[in-house]
Design an enzyme around this catalytic site. Structure first.
Site, PDB file in Angstrom:
ATOM      1  CB  ILE A 144      85.325 -29.753  27.370  1.00  0.00           C
ATOM      2  CG1 ILE A 144      86.516 -29.287  26.524  1.00  0.00           C
ATOM      3  CG2 ILE A 144      85.660 -31.074  28.049  1.00  0.00           C
ATOM      4  CD1 ILE A 144      87.728 -28.908  27.353  1.00  0.00           C
ATOM      5  CB  CYS A 145      80.491 -32.982  27.221  1.00  0.00           C
ATOM      6  SG  CYS A 145      79.209 -33.789  28.213  1.00  0.00           S
ATOM      7  CB  VAL A 146      84.353 -33.232  31.467  1.00  0.00           C
ATOM      8  CG1 VAL A 146      84.639 -31.763  31.690  1.00  0.00           C
ATOM      9  CG2 VAL A 146      84.971 -34.066  32.570  1.00  0.00           C
TER      10      VAL A 146
END
Length: 203
Positions: free
Chosen positions: A90-92
């Site tokens: 996940i890219c956050v």
């Protein structure tokens, strides 16, 4: 042996207790056993999004220096999303540059849920999904719904079971639970009072 200092361990266990007792909307945390460095949860796809009707399993991996550094987040359920790589990473920003030690597991899970509502095409890990989101939202939504229908149906029963009142019990560690079960099965000798002893002698 825990990889966390006692203070951190207590803080994680306390937050898991709170999340189990009062889970955020559309989120159910899976009770941990001995390993508090690996936190898993189910997120229900928010209504009105291409992920509606799906149940997505996510995992947070907490490092030895948590909460100084953020955990790593992964979707274990396959999903078509700009901010989730093909491997599930996940890219956050909350998990990276915007991380603050005072943030907790609940904040991260809520942020991941928000990604299902408002994907960010500018920080795409899945370039196909990011490009499609920018160029043709209808096609993007159609493909995301297709993935949701095929990949994200299996977690519904566990999600609902975790949310039932019978399963909404406080988190306790595996070791503590084993100790409690052991103590409950230990037989104790009956207490004989002085009066009872005198009565027995007269018989």
């Amino acid at each position: 042996m825990s990889i966390f200092p006692g203070k951190t361990l207590k803080a994680i266990a306390k937050e898991l207790n709170e999340l189990t007792q009062t889970p955020p909307e559309d989120i159910q945390v899976i009770p941990a056993e001995a390993n508090l460095a690996m936190i898993s949860a189910w997120i229900r796809g928010p209504d009105g999004t291409p992920y509606e009707g799906g149940y997505f399993k996510v995992t947070l991996e907490l490092g030895t220096d948590y909460p100084t550094t953020p955990p790593k987040g992964f979707f274990k359920t396959k999903i078509f999303h700009p901010n989730v790589s093909n491997s599930g990473e996940i890219c956050v920003n909350t998990l990276k540059k915007d991380w603050k030690p005072e943030l907790g597991i609940k904040d991260i899970l809520l942020t991941i849920k928000c990604l299902l509502i408002a994907p960010n095409a500018e920080s795409a890990l899945n370039e196909d999904a990011g490009k499609l989101l920018l160029d043709d939202y209808d096609d993007y939504a159609k493909r995301a719904r297709l993935y949701t229908g095929i990949q994200a149906q299996g977690g519904k029963s566990e999600y609902l079971q975790l949310g039932s009142k019978e399963n909404n019990t406080p988190f306790i560690s595996k070791r503590k639970r084993e100790d409690e079960e052991s103590s409950s099965t230990t037989t104790t000798k009956p207490v004989v009072t002085v009066k009872k002893k005198k009565a027995l002698r007269r018989l």
